[in-house]
Design a protein around this motif. Sequence first.
Motif, short mmCIF file in Angstrom:
data_model
loop_
_atom_site.label_atom_id
_atom_site.label_comp_id
_atom_site.label_asym_id
_atom_site.label_seq_id
_atom_site.Cartn_x
_atom_site.Cartn_y
_atom_site.Cartn_z
N LYS A 20 80.73 29.69 -6.80
CA LYS A 20 79.86 30.70 -6.72
C LYS A 20 80.32 31.67 -5.75
N ALA A 21 80.44 33.06 -6.08
CA ALA A 21 80.65 33.93 -5.02
C ALA A 21 79.65 35.00 -4.85
N LYS A 22 79.32 35.28 -3.79
CA LYS A 22 78.24 36.48 -3.42
C LYS A 22 78.85 37.59 -2.52
N LEU A 23 78.53 38.92 -2.83
CA LEU A 23 78.97 40.01 -2.02
C LEU A 23 78.01 40.13 -0.99
N ILE A 24 78.38 40.19 0.40
CA ILE A 24 77.34 40.08 1.30
C ILE A 24 77.54 41.48 2.21
N TYR A 30 85.69 47.18 4.98
CA TYR A 30 85.87 45.78 4.25
C TYR A 30 84.90 45.53 3.19
N ASP A 31 85.24 44.62 2.29
CA ASP A 31 84.22 44.03 1.38
C ASP A 31 84.28 42.46 1.85
N ILE A 32 83.36 41.79 2.07
CA ILE A 32 83.18 40.64 2.53
C ILE A 32 82.42 39.75 1.43
N LEU A 33 83.16 38.68 1.13
CA LEU A 33 82.60 37.66 -0.16
C LEU A 33 82.37 36.35 0.53
#
Length: 304
Positions: A20-24, A30-33
């Motif tokens: 599972k991936a969640k975008l935090i 930046y994008d941080i997963l």
Amino acid sequence: MHNNLATNIRKIFPNLRWKKAKLITSGWDYDILLLDDNFVVRIPKNIEAKKRMLVDFCLLTYLQKKIDANIPIPIQKDAKTKIVVYKTVGGVAMSEARYRKLSFPQKNKFSKSLAVFLSQLHKIPNDAARQCHVPKKNIIIQNKEAVSNAKSIYSYLTQQEKNALDNFMEKRKKTLKGFRPTLIHDDLTGENIFINKNPIDNLGIIDFSDASLDDPARDFAAFFSYSGQFVRQVLKYYQGTSKQKIFERAWIYYQEMAIKLMALAIKGSKLISIKNAKKLLQQRLNIKKGVTVRYTLPPIGDEH
């Protein structure tokens, strides 16, 4: 959007196992997963952010054997995209609300842990930081930015607030000098400090993306959000010199952030409204209606 990011991560790191991936975080840089609570993936979105990723990877790799606290472990890096995968730091963020629920012994233990971390970080040789291309901040540029921010908010202030701002800027000029730049984290807010819920141990520190060679007092500034007494408690255990001067400079940096936030609000930033920024300014500069403003350090035990 996060489904597309997750798909790309699978292609770039085919040997990384996760479900599972969640975008935090999705910011300008930046994008941080978060992957299965086991891995953090930082995805740079511009050239400067990509350069910074190389700095972070080098610095965090170097610090693994130099720092007792848990810090992100870089485990994979993509040479083309500069995307980095880190092993997560466990625990919960030390918010102001969580801090206030701690007992005195727990607060004392927490302060010792932070002091050990800062003592170790600030003793890292500057040459080692330079080898990772950690930037050195320029005090002249910082002073110019501070003056610019103060000027930008001036027309939004009452006369009493202007007087307080003038007093602060004068004190700032006299206080922020005479320090030796060291490697600092420069973003030690509660959301970047992690602990186990019970017991209070296994300190974790995340997000070294603002690390630089600068005034070590900057790393104490955000602790005023817990209390002035807490800052003094951390300094008590800190293995450094000129602790009173560090305290005074840290207080300046903490107050100055309110000016910077109000300047950003005026420019249209969504971080904070002008109204709330002005309230924060009044609080940190100790501005009370009908009371003559004098520059003072925070009272012992005062919660800011």
